[in-house]
Design a protein around this motif. Structure first.
Motif, PDB file in Angstrom:
ATOM      1  N   PRO A  64     -39.529  11.963-152.084  1.00 17.49           N
ATOM      2  CA  PRO A  64     -40.443  13.002-152.577  1.00 17.49           C
ATOM      3  C   PRO A  64     -40.598  14.168-151.601  1.00 17.49           C
ATOM      4  CG  PRO A  64     -41.375  10.835-152.969  1.00 17.49           C
ATOM      5  CD  PRO A  64     -40.186  10.633-152.088  1.00 17.49           C
ATOM      6  N   CYS A  65     -40.654  13.883-150.303  1.00 23.82           N
ATOM      7  CA  CYS A  65     -40.772  14.959-149.313  1.00 23.82           C
ATOM      8  C   CYS A  65     -39.523  15.835-149.308  1.00 23.82           C
ATOM      9  CB  CYS A  65     -41.011  14.357-147.934  1.00 23.82           C
ATOM     10  SG  CYS A  65     -42.590  13.485-147.754  1.00 23.82           S
ATOM     11  N   VAL A  66     -38.361  15.207-149.410  1.00 25.91           N
ATOM     12  CA  VAL A  66     -37.107  15.971-149.431  1.00 25.91           C
ATOM     13  C   VAL A  66     -37.045  16.856-150.670  1.00 25.91           C
ATOM     14  CG1 VAL A  66     -34.596  15.779-149.603  1.00 25.91           C
ATOM     15  CG2 VAL A  66     -35.858  14.291-148.036  1.00 25.91           C
ATOM     16  N   MET A  67     -37.468  16.333-151.814  1.00 27.78           N
ATOM     17  CA  MET A  67     -37.418  17.117-153.048  1.00 27.78           C
ATOM     18  C   MET A  67     -38.367  18.305-152.986  1.00 27.78           C
ATOM     19  SD  MET A  67     -37.217  13.942-155.761  1.00 27.78           S
ATOM     20  CE  MET A  67     -37.157  14.986-157.214  1.00 27.78           C
ATOM     21  N   ILE A  68     -39.557  18.097-152.428  1.00 28.58           N
ATOM     22  CA  ILE A  68     -40.515  19.200-152.317  1.00 28.58           C
ATOM     23  C   ILE A  68     -40.001  20.256-151.342  1.00 28.58           C
ATOM     24  CG2 ILE A  68     -42.832  19.793-151.507  1.00 28.58           C
ATOM     25  CD1 ILE A  68     -43.766  17.122-152.662  1.00 28.58           C
ATOM     26  N   ALA A  69     -39.418  19.821-150.220  1.00 27.59           N
ATOM     27  CA  ALA A  69     -38.845  20.779-149.269  1.00 27.59           C
ATOM     28  C   ALA A  69     -37.687  21.544-149.896  1.00 27.59           C
ATOM     29  CB  ALA A  69     -38.389  20.044-148.008  1.00 27.59           C
ATOM     30  N   LEU A  70     -36.844  20.841-150.653  1.00 22.50           N
ATOM     31  CA  LEU A  70     -35.738  21.504-151.335  1.00 22.50           C
ATOM     32  C   LEU A  70     -36.251  22.553-152.308  1.00 22.50           C
ATOM     33  CD1 LEU A  70     -32.686  21.655-151.934  1.00 22.50           C
ATOM     34  CD2 LEU A  70     -33.026  19.840-153.623  1.00 22.50           C
ATOM     35  N   LEU A  71     -37.301  22.213-153.046  1.00 21.55           N
ATOM     36  CA  LEU A  71     -37.874  23.163-153.993  1.00 21.55           C
ATOM     37  C   LEU A  71     -38.412  24.397-153.272  1.00 21.55           C
ATOM     38  CD1 LEU A  71     -38.745  23.577-157.025  1.00 21.55           C
ATOM     39  CD2 LEU A  71     -40.955  22.655-156.326  1.00 21.55           C
ATOM     40  N   ARG A  72     -39.035  24.168-152.128  1.00 21.34           N
ATOM     41  CA  ARG A  72     -39.603  25.306-151.368  1.00 21.34           C
ATOM     42  C   ARG A  72     -38.513  26.305-150.990  1.00 21.34           C
ATOM     43  NH1 ARG A  72     -39.987  29.152-149.036  1.00 21.34           N
ATOM     44  NH2 ARG A  72     -41.425  29.801-147.368  1.00 21.34           N
ATOM     45  N   TYR A  73     -37.356  25.818-150.554  1.00 21.85           N
ATOM     46  CA  TYR A  73     -36.320  26.734-150.076  1.00 21.85           C
ATOM     47  C   TYR A  73     -35.416  27.218-151.203  1.00 21.85           C
ATOM     48  CZ  TYR A  73     -38.015  25.511-145.506  1.00 21.85           C
ATOM     49  OH  TYR A  73     -38.836  25.346-144.406  1.00 21.85           O
ATOM     50  N   VAL A  74     -35.481  26.559-152.354  1.00 23.08           N
ATOM     51  CA  VAL A  74     -34.826  27.144-153.534  1.00 23.08           C
ATOM     52  C   VAL A  74     -35.493  28.461-153.896  1.00 23.08           C
ATOM     53  CG1 VAL A  74     -34.550  26.846-156.021  1.00 23.08           C
ATOM     54  CG2 VAL A  74     -33.879  25.011-154.475  1.00 23.08           C
ATOM     55  N   PHE A  75     -36.826  28.508-153.763  1.00 19.95           N
ATOM     56  CA  PHE A  75     -37.591  29.726-154.052  1.00 19.95           C
ATOM     57  C   PHE A  75     -37.975  30.436-152.755  1.00 19.95           C
ATOM     58  CE2 PHE A  75     -38.527  26.877-157.675  1.00 19.95           C
ATOM     59  CZ  PHE A  75     -38.045  27.683-158.707  1.00 19.95           C
ATOM     60  N   ASP A  76     -37.074  30.431-151.797  1.00 20.02           N
ATOM     61  CA  ASP A  76     -37.379  31.020-150.501  1.00 20.02           C
ATOM     62  C   ASP A  76     -37.692  32.501-150.613  1.00 20.02           C
ATOM     63  OD1 ASP A  76     -37.613  30.737-147.646  1.00 20.02           O
ATOM     64  OD2 ASP A  76     -35.726  31.841-147.473  1.00 20.02           O
ATOM     65  N   ALA A  77     -36.999  33.199-151.500  1.00 20.60           N
ATOM     66  CA  ALA A  77     -37.244  34.633-151.667  1.00 20.60           C
ATOM     67  C   ALA A  77     -38.466  34.913-152.536  1.00 20.60           C
ATOM     68  CB  ALA A  77     -36.012  35.306-152.274  1.00 20.60           C
ATOM     69  N   ARG A  78     -38.979  33.903-153.225  1.00 21.15           N
ATOM     70  CA  ARG A  78     -40.159  34.073-154.083  1.00 21.15           C
ATOM     71  C   ARG A  78     -41.156  32.960-153.791  1.00 21.15           C
ATOM     72  NH1 ARG A  78     -37.837  34.054-159.954  1.00 21.15           N
ATOM     73  NH2 ARG A  78     -36.467  32.488-158.997  1.00 21.15           N
ATOM     74  N   PRO A  79     -41.842  33.006-152.676  1.00 20.99           N
ATOM     75  CA  PRO A  79     -42.773  31.932-152.321  1.00 20.99           C
ATOM     76  C   PRO A  79     -43.914  31.780-153.317  1.00 20.99           C
ATOM     77  CG  PRO A  79     -43.007  33.824-150.843  1.00 20.99           C
ATOM     78  CD  PRO A  79     -41.774  34.051-151.647  1.00 20.99           C
ATOM     79  N   THR A  81     -43.626  31.620-156.439  1.00 20.10           N
ATOM     80  CA  THR A  81     -43.196  30.649-157.441  1.00 20.10           C
ATOM     81  C   THR A  81     -43.439  29.232-156.953  1.00 20.10           C
ATOM     82  OG1 THR A  81     -41.486  32.188-158.202  1.00 20.10           O
ATOM     83  CG2 THR A  81     -41.257  29.884-158.858  1.00 20.10           C
ATOM     84  N   PHE A  82     -43.150  28.987-155.692  1.00 20.38           N
ATOM     85  CA  PHE A  82     -43.435  27.665-155.120  1.00 20.38           C
ATOM     86  C   PHE A  82     -44.932  27.386-155.136  1.00 20.38           C
ATOM     87  CE2 PHE A  82     -44.465  25.110-151.291  1.00 20.38           C
ATOM     88  CZ  PHE A  82     -43.861  23.931-151.684  1.00 20.38           C
ATOM     89  N   ASP A  83     -45.749  28.398-154.868  1.00 17.56           N
ATOM     90  CA  ASP A  83     -47.199  28.210-154.922  1.00 17.56           C
ATOM     91  C   ASP A  83     -47.666  27.874-156.336  1.00 17.56           C
ATOM     92  OD1 ASP A  83     -47.437  28.757-152.227  1.00 17.56           O
ATOM     93  OD2 ASP A  83     -47.789  30.891-152.534  1.00 17.56           O
ATOM     94  N   ALA A  84     -46.969  28.429-157.349  1.00 10.39           N
ATOM     95  CA  ALA A  84     -47.392  28.220-158.731  1.00 10.39           C
ATOM     96  C   ALA A  84     -47.065  26.827-159.243  1.00 10.39           C
ATOM     97  CB  ALA A  84     -46.754  29.282-159.636  1.00 10.39           C
ATOM     98  N   ILE A  85     -45.911  26.285-158.846  1.00  8.99           N
ATOM     99  CA  ILE A  85     -45.490  24.992-159.399  1.00  8.99           C
ATOM    100  C   ILE A  85     -45.468  23.876-158.367  1.00  8.99           C
ATOM    101  CG2 ILE A  85     -44.099  26.151-161.141  1.00  8.99           C
ATOM    102  CD1 ILE A  85     -41.617  25.383-159.548  1.00  8.99           C
ATOM    103  N   GLY A  86     -45.617  24.224-157.093  1.00 12.12           N
ATOM    104  CA  GLY A  86     -45.526  23.208-156.053  1.00 12.12           C
ATOM    105  C   GLY A  86     -46.606  22.151-156.163  1.00 12.12           C
TER     106      GLY A  86
END
Length: 278
Positions: A64-79, A81-86
């Protein structure tokens, strides 16, 4: 040499006379009521087994930690978006992993004969289910704490409310996944079948929980269906923490519904617990 007369209805059994109603007493111990000591002993046994299974521990705590970190850097240019769905995914990922691990681990105990031997002892079904739930629940707390701490204090998830409320909802979501895994394991005959239950039980909830689009904008029939699925309230609870600095009535309602669903599914799991899969 004289012999004792034999009763008209046959010889007396070696273990004593037959009761007046003609029925022999039931064999085996009576089902034992729920006992905290037996539930704790079951939880300790499960945790001891999991301690020697590093792959399962990695699946529960690291993935779960790896998946959340991966999601964060997928949206690295749009943080934003990570705040909205994280926050929503912070509750969904633990639920999915706990569902998989719990269903497979419980089924493995049944197919290996461990469950049959345990139920032959003076051990009630409630003792087993509560013991399993306690063991996996402790792991769910640890899993949620790691994922929440990583998201908020390392990956910079912007949460208006208290991170502790975010952790509370994540724990409740993981416990719900544990309860669902215990329940569906009664209907699987193999580990492969247990995995097959994931798309049937979790994927519809994932699509209808409001993660991809607000539930109010869905087709009315789908909106009504989403209203009875527990993952919808898990996501709603996360969003309440994301948007409000204080505890709201909607947050209390969402947390209560997720908790009630977890307890209800655990009760169903105890009712459907069987010694064998076939």
């Amino acid at each position: 040499m004289t012999t004792a007369p034999v009763p008209a209805d046959g010889p007396v059994p070696a273990d004593g006379p037959v009761p007046a109603d003609g029925r022999l007493p039931a064999e085996g111990p009576a089902p034992a009521p729920w006992s905290p000591s037996r539930a704790l002993a079951t939880a300790a046994r499960v945790l001891h087994q999991l301690r020697h299974d590093p792959r399962t521990i990695a699946l529960m705590l690291v993935v779960p930690c790896v998946m959340i970190a991966l999601l964060r850097y997928v949206f690295d240019a749009r943080p934003q978006t990570f705040d909205a769905i994280g926050a929503s995914l912070l509750g969904i990922f633990p639920m999915i992993t706990m569902f998989l691990v719990t269903s497979i681990a419980t089924l493995r105990e049944r197919t290996s004969g461990t469950l049959e031997r345990l139920l032959a002892m003076p051990l009630g079904k409630a003792d087993l289910i509560s013991g399993y739930a306690l063991a996996f629940g402790l792991l769910a707390v640890l899993q949620s704490a790691l994922a929440t701490g990583l998201s908020v204090w390392v990956l910079g998830l912007d949460v208006i409310g208290s991170p502790w409320l975010l952790l509370l909802v994540a724990v409740l979501d993981a416990l719900l996944g544990t309860a669902l895994g215990l329940f569906v394991s009664a209907f699987a005959a193999s580990e492969f079948q247990a995995v097959q239950f994931m798309p049937a039980v979790l994927m519809p909830q994932l699509l209808l929980c409001g993660l991809f689009t607000p539930r109010d904008t869905m087709q009315p029939a789908l909106k009504a269906l989403s209203d009875v699925l527990p993952m919808s309230y898990a996501v709603d609870g996360m969003n309440e923490v994301l948007r409000h600095p204080d505890i709201t009535g909607d947050f209390v309602r969402d947390a209560a519904i997720v908790t009630g669903c977890a307890l209800f599914v655990l009760a169903l799991g105890a009712a459907t617990l069987r010694r064998r899969t076939a």
